[in-house]
Write an enzyme that holds these catalytic residues in place. Structure first.
Site, short mmCIF file in Angstrom:
data_model
loop_
_atom_site.label_atom_id
_atom_site.label_comp_id
_atom_site.label_asym_id
_atom_site.label_seq_id
_atom_site.Cartn_x
_atom_site.Cartn_y
_atom_site.Cartn_z
N HIS A 182 38.32 -14.56 54.57
CA HIS A 182 38.80 -14.09 53.27
C HIS A 182 38.74 -12.57 53.21
CE1 HIS A 182 38.32 -13.71 48.69
NE2 HIS A 182 39.57 -14.03 48.94
N HIS A 227 47.09 -14.02 48.27
CA HIS A 227 46.96 -14.24 46.82
C HIS A 227 47.27 -12.93 46.09
CE1 HIS A 227 45.06 -18.35 46.22
NE2 HIS A 227 45.55 -18.31 47.44
N GLU A 228 47.69 -13.07 44.82
CA GLU A 228 48.19 -11.92 44.05
C GLU A 228 49.21 -11.15 44.90
OE1 GLU A 228 44.57 -12.05 44.48
OE2 GLU A 228 44.70 -13.60 42.95
N GLU A 242 43.12 -22.67 40.16
CA GLU A 242 41.94 -21.91 39.71
C GLU A 242 41.88 -21.78 38.19
OE1 GLU A 242 42.46 -18.23 41.85
OE2 GLU A 242 43.94 -17.47 40.45
#
Ligand code: NOJ
Ligand code: CA
Length: 684
Positions: free
Chosen positions: A388, A458-459, A483
Site C-alpha cells: 500500500h 485509489h482517488e 468503504e
C-alpha cells in the site's frame, strides 16, 4: 467572422460587396464520415469562420452543430476565423487480444476523417481535427503541430461543445463542489438542460431511447475533461478542463495531441457493456511480455481500519503486524486467493496522516512488520503481497521514493501496489484532475511497468482506457466504494448505488469497489436492525456475491475480515468467481433499478451470472440461451433466502443446484436491496 462583424467593417459600398462575397463562399463542408455499419455519421464544416461538428445516428441528430477550438493565455483564440483547408479519409479494421478483461478479443473497425484547419490572417495557425466513426460511437481529437505561431502554449479553454439534440436524462456527479471535486459522490439524475458542471462518463438516455455516453480516451499529458452546462435553458454541454493553480488549463510545447473526446452510442442500455470504445482509442500495449500481469482476488488488512477495530498507525491496535499478516496469508492460501493487501505497514501513519504527506516512507516498515520475512512467507504459500502506498497527495515525496520503493518491492517478489491520494489537493495545491496530476499518474504507471508492478489506484484520475497501452494499470477507485458503508456520518451507499455505478462509472473501466462484506450489520445481535444513520451495508448478503460479477475488476477484493467468512457456505462463490473473462453480456437492466449480467470465464467453459436490485424486490425470467448449445451445466445458485431484505433481514442466502442447458429458463427473484449470484459449472 460573423455577418455582423463583417457588416461593421463595411465602410464603402464596394468593400461591402467584396466582403459579402467572401461570406458567401465562407463555407467548407459539411464533410461526412460514417461508421462501418453506416448508422453513426459525423459531419464537420466551417462556416463564417466557425468550425463545427455534429453527430447523427440513423439519420437522426444526436449532437447538433457544435463548436470546436481553443482560447489561449497570451495569444488570440483559435475560434473565429477558421477554414478547412484539406481532408483525408481512411479505414481501419484490426483485432487484438486483451491480456485480461471483460472480453478476450477487441475489434477496432472504424472510418476516419481528418480535416486540416487554418486560421485566416497573418498568424495563419494550423491544426487538425481527427474524427473516427465506429459502430459503437465516435471519437475525435485535436492535433496541433509545431509551428512558429504556436509553439509554447498556455491553453485557457478547450471550446469543444456537445449540443445534444434532445433533452435526455443524465446520471451525474458534480465536478464543481468545493472540497468535493473528487468522484466519491452519490449520483443524481435530471434533464441535460439542468446540468451545471458534471464529471464523465456522463450517461444520457434520450427520449427516443438512444443511449449516449460522453467521456474521453488516451489522457496522457492534458487535464481531465469535465462537462459544463452552457445555460440552464440549452442542452449544450461544454468541455471544462481541470485547471492548474493559476487557472491555465494546459501548458506545453507543440506538437500537442489532445485526448479523444468520445461519444458512445447504443440502442439499449444493455448494449453499453462491455465498453471498448476507449480501448480502441488508446495505443497498443507497450508491455511486450504480459505474463507477470495476473488478475487476482485478494484479502487485506483493511476493513478493520475502516470499522475502527484496527489502526493504520502504530500502537496496540496496529493492523499491519507480522502475526496478523501471516494469518491473512494463510487465509488467502487456504482459499485460493492470491493477493494480500497490507495497509499501515510503512512508517508515516502516526498523527494526522492526511496532513502527513511528507512523513510517509514507502520502503521503511514499522518495527512490528517484518517485510522481507512476510514477502517470502507469502511466496512460499503461492500468495503475493500488495504494497500500500498512501501519499495523502504528497506527490513530490512519493516521486522521490518511487524508484527505490518499486526496486525494493520487485526484489522481494511484490508485484502489485495500491496507491492513494486522500487530500483536498495534490502536490501542494494542484487539482486531483489537472495536468499536473495526470502526468503524475502516468509516471506511476510507467515506472511500475518498468519494475514489473501492477497498479490499483485509489482517488485516481478517471479511466480513459490506459490499460490497453499499459496492461499493468489494473483497477482503480474513482467512485464511492464499499468503504462508505463503514463510516458513520457519511450515510453509506443506498441500495440503488451499484445499479447506477454499473451504467456510469463502470463505463470508464474496472473499479476496485471491494465487495464481499458478509457482516452486513456489523456485529449486531441477530434481529436487531441498525438505524438508517448508523454504519452498515445496505444490501443483502447475496447481493454482495453478485457484485463480483456485476462490478468488474481484475483485482477483486474479499473485503471482510477473514473471521467473518468462517463457516459461511456462501464464501464458496467468492472462492470460485474468476477475475478474467472471455465475454460479457448484459441480459437486462435499468439505470438505478437493476442489472443482470453474465460473463464467460476465460480459459474455461463456466459462465457466471450476477443480478442486483435497488430498494425494490423483483422477479425476472431469464433465458439461458447464452450458454453453448449441447453442453450440460449445473447451476450453483446463491439467492436471497426466505424473508431476506436489505433493511431488516439481510443475511439469509439459499444455496441450491439444478441441471440446466442453453434451452433452460430460470426465474430469478431478488429481494429488496437483494441480489443473486450463479455459477454455471460445465458438466464433463
Ligand atoms: C481511501 C481508500 O479508498 C481506502 O481504500 C484506503 O484504505 C484509505 N484511503 C487509506 O489509504
Ligand atoms: Ca477512497
Amino acid at each position: 467572422m460573423t455577418i455582423r462583424r463583417l457588416a461593421s467593417l463595411c465602410t464603402r459600398a464596394l468593400t461591402c460587396v467584396a466582403l459579402l462575397a467572401v461570406v458567401a463562399t465562407a463555407q467548407q463542408g459539411p464533410y461526412r464520415v460514417a461508421s462501418p455499419d453506416g448508422r453513426n455519421v459525423v459531419q464537420v464544416e466551417s462556416r463564417d469562420g466557425a468550425l463545427r461538428y455534429g453527430v447523427e445516428r440513423d439519420g437522426r441528430a444526436v449532437i447538433t452543430p457544435s463548436r470546436l477550438g481553443f482560447t489561449f493565455r497570451g495569444a488570440p483564440a483559435l475560434r473565429d476565423s477558421l477554414r478547412i483547408t484539406g481532408r483525408a479519409e481512411r479505414s481501419h479494421d484490426e483485432r487484438w487480444t486483451q491480456p485480461w478483461g471483460e472480453l478476450t478479443t477487441v475489434r477496432d473497425h472504424h472510418n476516419e476523417l481528418r480535416v486540416d484547419v487554418m486560421e485566416a490572417g497573418a498568424t495563419g495557425r494550423r491544426f487538425a481535427v481527427v474524427f473516427r466513426a465506429f459502430d459503437d460511437g465516435i471519437g475525435f481529437r485535436y492535433e496541433l503541430p509545431d509551428q512558429p505561431g504556436l509553439r509554447d502554449y498556455e491553453i485557457s479553454d478547450e471550446l469543444t461543445e456537445f449540443a445534444l439534440a434532445e433533452n435526455g436524462r443524465a446520471w451525474w456527479i458534480a465536478s464543481n463542489r468545493p472540497r468535493l471535486d473528487r468522484s466519491e459522490q452519490l449520483y443524481s439524475v435530471g434533464p441535460v438542460s439542468t446540468l451545471d458542471s458534471v464529471q464523465t462518463p456522463l450517461t444520457i438516455q434520450m427520449p427516443s431511447g438512444l443511449q449516449v455516453v460522453i467521456h474521453e480516451a488516451d489522457l496522457v499529458d492534458y487535464p481531465r475533461m469535465f462537462l459544463a452546462g452552457a445555460t440552464m435553458e440549452t442542452r449544450k454541454l461544454r468541455a471544462a478542463l481541470a485547471p492548474w493553480a493559476d487557472g491555465v488549463k494546459v501548458r506545453g510545447r507543440t506538437p500537442l495531441v489532445t485526448p479523444w473526446r468520445t461519444i458512445q452510442l447504443a440502442d439499449r442500455v444493455e448494449d453499453l457493456h462491455p465498453q471498448v470504445l476507449t480501448l480502441k482509442l488508446n495505443p497498443p500495449s507497450r508491455i511486450a511480455d504480459t505474463r507477470w500481469i495476473t488478475p487476482q482476488k485478494y484479502v487485506g488488512i483493511w476493513w478493520g481500519m475502516h470499522i475502527n477495530t484496527m489502526t493504520w498507525s502504530s500502537g496496540p491496535k496496529h493492523g499491519a503486524t507480522t502475526a496478523n499478516t501471516k494469518q491473512y496469508i494463510d487465509f488467502a492460501a487456504a482459499n485460493g486467493l492470491t493477493g494480500v493487501l497490507v495497509e499501515g505497514w510503512n512508517t508515516g501513519w502516526d498523527g494526522n496522516w492526511i496532513a502527513n504527506q511528507n512523513a510517509f516512507s514507502f520502503t521503511q516498515a514499522y518495527p512490528d512488520y517484518d517485510l522481507p520475512a512476510l514477502a517470502s512467507y507469502a511466496k512460499s504459500k503461492g500468495v503475493g503481497l500488495i504494497a500500500h502506498n498512501e501519499t495523502s497527495g504528497g506527490i513530490a515525496n512519493y516521486e522521490r521514493q518511487m524508484d527505490d520503493a518499486f526496486r525494493l518491492y520487485r526484489s522481494l517478489g511484490i508485484t502489485a501496489i495500491k496507491t492513494g491520494y486522500v487530500a483536498d489537493t495534490v502536490g501542494g495545491g494542484h487539482s486531483h484532475y489537472g495536468q499536473f496530476a495526470v502526468r503524475h499518474h502516468r509516471r506511476v504507471i510507467e515506472t511500475a511497468a518498468r519494475y514489473g508492478i501492477m497498479v490499483d489506484a485509489h482517488e485516481p484520475i478517471h479511466d480513459t482506457g490506459e490499460r490497453r497501452t499499459w496492461p499493468n494499470m489494473m483497477t482503480r477507485e474513482g467512485a464511492r466504494g464499499q468503504e462508505y458503508n463503514a463510516w458513520s456520518g457519511e450515510g453509506g451507499n443506498p441500495p440503488e448505488h451499484e445499479s447506477i455505478l454499473f451504467f456510469t462509472r463502470m463505463l470508464a473501466g474496472p473499479m476496485d469497489f471491494t465487495p464481499g462484506i458478509f457482516d452486513i450489520l456489523m456485529k449486531r445481535p441477530t434481529g436487531v436492525a441498525r438505524t438508517d444513520e448508523e454504519p452498515r451495508v445496505r444490501t443483502t448478503l447475496a447481493k454482495q456475491l453478485a457484485l463480483y460479477v456485476v462490478l468488474y475488476s481484475p483485482m477483486q477484493m474479499a473485503a471482510d475480515l477473514p473471521e467473518n467468512y468462517a463457516g459461511q457456505p456462501a464464501f464458496q462463490f467468492i472462492r470460485d468467481v474468476p477475475t478474467d473473462w472471455a465475454s460479457t453480456r448484459v441480459l437486462d437492466g435499468r439505470i438505478g433499478d437493476y442489472v443482470v449480467v453474465v460473463r464467460q470465464q476465460r480459459g474455461g467453459q463456466d459462465w457466471y451470472l450476477g443480478a442486483i436490485s435497488d430498494e425494490d424486490a423483483r422477479t425476472m425470467d431469464v433465458s439461458l440461451s447464452f450458454l453453448p448449445a449441447g453442453t450440460r451445466y449445473v447451476a450453483e445458485i446463491y439467492a436471497d433466502g426466505p424473508g431476506a431484505n436489505w433493511r431488516t433481514n439481510p443475511l439469509p442466502v439459499t444455496i441450491s443446484r439444478r441441471p440446466v442447458t442453453s434451452a433452460s429458463r430460470m426465474r430469478i427473484a431478488l429481494a429488496r436491496g437483494g441480489g443473486q449470484a450463479i455459477r454455471f459449472r460445465a458438466v464433463r
